[in-house]
Design an enzyme around this catalytic site. Structure first.
Site, PDB file in Angstrom:
ATOM      1  N   CYS A  94       0.813  -1.222   0.000  1.00 14.02           N
ATOM      2  CA  CYS A  94       0.000   0.000   0.000  1.00 14.02           C
ATOM      3  C   CYS A  94       0.844   1.270   0.000  1.00 14.02           C
ATOM      4  O   CYS A  94       0.508   2.254  -0.676  1.00 14.02           O
ATOM      5  CB  CYS A  94      -0.940   0.002   1.196  1.00 14.02           C
ATOM      6  SG  CYS A  94      -0.179  -0.614   2.708  1.00 14.02           S
ATOM      7  N   HIS A 104      -2.902   6.194   4.962  1.00 15.35           N
ATOM      8  CA  HIS A 104      -1.448   6.251   5.175  1.00 15.35           C
ATOM      9  C   HIS A 104      -0.948   7.622   4.710  1.00 15.35           C
ATOM     10  O   HIS A 104      -1.309   8.078   3.612  1.00 15.35           O
ATOM     11  CB  HIS A 104      -0.733   5.203   4.327  1.00 15.35           C
ATOM     12  CG  HIS A 104      -0.914   3.786   4.794  1.00 15.35           C
ATOM     13  ND1 HIS A 104      -1.686   3.422   5.878  1.00 15.35           N
ATOM     14  CD2 HIS A 104      -0.372   2.637   4.315  1.00 15.35           C
ATOM     15  CE1 HIS A 104      -1.617   2.103   6.039  1.00 15.35           C
ATOM     16  NE2 HIS A 104      -0.833   1.614   5.096  1.00 15.35           N
TER      17      HIS A 104
END
Ligand code: A2P
Length: 327
Positions: free
Chosen positions: A137, A232
């Protein structure tokens, strides 16, 4: 080309953090022939699929190898992927795998849709079994931003610090955050060590190099888990061969697919959003030709499930998945 109704899809890990988002995205896009697969622990239950529900089936080698699935999304973790993916390939399904089991294999494309779709050109027809790896990711959101900057000015060095949400650890991470007051949390140390680096830091370099086809790119990262549920964040310092002003960088990013410019992106803004958010683009006073950029992304969507679905759409557009071969 096959229509969305024709393609027989299995979502393996359907009950997990990425699997549930994958199901939601497939339902939104009108795929109707979808099966939800998980471990024996959840088999027999039911799971939401748009306005409907699907039964949760146990993932067995026999089920995967039976030839009843054209496309399998795996979001089950490395060891389980290694064990189960070969059975799906034996059943002639195309596999899009979220684990790190196959990402660096020479014959497996590692694809960020909108960044290196051309890597799919080497993909074989689904009938001979094909794996496409869905990147880490953090590597995914970084590549979305680095690619247009590299195309504009040539990257020479990248340094970054990450602030990664707990959902990157799957359901276990989200449960941990729900159960722990952030101030008491000791959340940072959840990766293995490879020499002196966390595996996540090592992966970021290796996967970014493969995605951008820049095998010698200088890249170092410090990765930290933070008490945030989804989204994130990354502080990224880039250095370039050619001069790259902040306005020129903004123009390059504005034109990039899957990137959206914002003044100050936050995980709260990014969660549920399809694009990688980039902002705070400014000169790096510590470098001769450098910029600092703040990048935030929903790690479960473009960082995982959405990218997998976009890879599938790219394979379908290339006639590499579908019902055509069904006997
Ligand atoms: P289950 O819910 O039955 O344990 P997460 O990454 O969020 O923890 O999710 C992991 C996903 O992988 C879950 O859907 C989990 O199913 C699934 N899973 C774990 N082990 C297996 C296995 N051996 N076979 C199939 N699915 C598995």
């Amino acid at each position: 080309m096959s229509s969305t109704e024709d393609i027989r899809i299995g979502v393996i890990g359907a009950t997990g953090a990425v699997g549930t988002v994958t199901l939601a995205l497939l339902a939104e896009r009108g795929y109707t022939s979808v099966r939800a697969l998980a471990s024996s622990r959840s088999a027999g239950g039911r799971i939401s699929f748009g306005a409907d529900e699907l039964p949760v089936e146990e993932t067995t080698a026999e089920l995967l190898a039976a030839g009843d699935l054209d496309l399998c999304f795996f979001s089950v973790g490395t060891d389980t992927s290694r064990k189960l993916v070969p059975h799906a390939l034996a059943g002639a399904a195309a596999v899009i795998d979220k684990s790190d089991a196959y990402r660096l294999a020479d014959d497996v494309p590692l694809v960020v849709a909108g960044v290196n779709d051309e890597a799919l050109a080497g993909a074989q027809a689904a009938s001979s079994g094909q794996i496409v790896a869905n990147p880490n990711c953090s590597a995914m959101q970084l590549a979305c931003v680095l690619k247009p900057l590299h195309d504009t000015a040539g990257l020479t060095r990248v340094r970054l610090a990450t602030y990664q949400s707990m959902s990157g650890k799957g359901d276990e991470g989200m449960e941990q955050l729900r159960a722990t007051a952030p101030a008491e949390g000791d959340l940072a140390l959840d990766w293995d060590l490879i020499d002196d680096e966390f595996s996540e830091e090592w992966k970021l370099r290796a996967e970014t190099r493969k995605i951008l086809d820049l095998p010698a790119l200088l890249l170092s990262a410090t990765c930290v888990r933070v008490p945030v549920m989804v989204g994130h964040a990354q502080a990224v310092w880039v250095e370039t061969e050619a001069e790259l002003s902040p306005p020129a960088a903004r123009r390059a990013l504005e034109a990039a697919p899957h990137v959206q410019l914002e003044g100050f992106p936050t995980p709260g803004r990014a969660a549920g959003h399809d694009c990688v958010l980039a902002g705070r683009i400014r000169r790096d006073p510590a470098a001769e030709r450098g910029l600092v950029i703040w990048v935030v992304n929903d790690n479960l969507r473009k960082g995982a499930a959405l990218n997998a679905v976009q890879i599938a759409e790219a394979l379908i557009a290339r006639n590499l998945i579908g019902a055509a071969d069904r006997g």
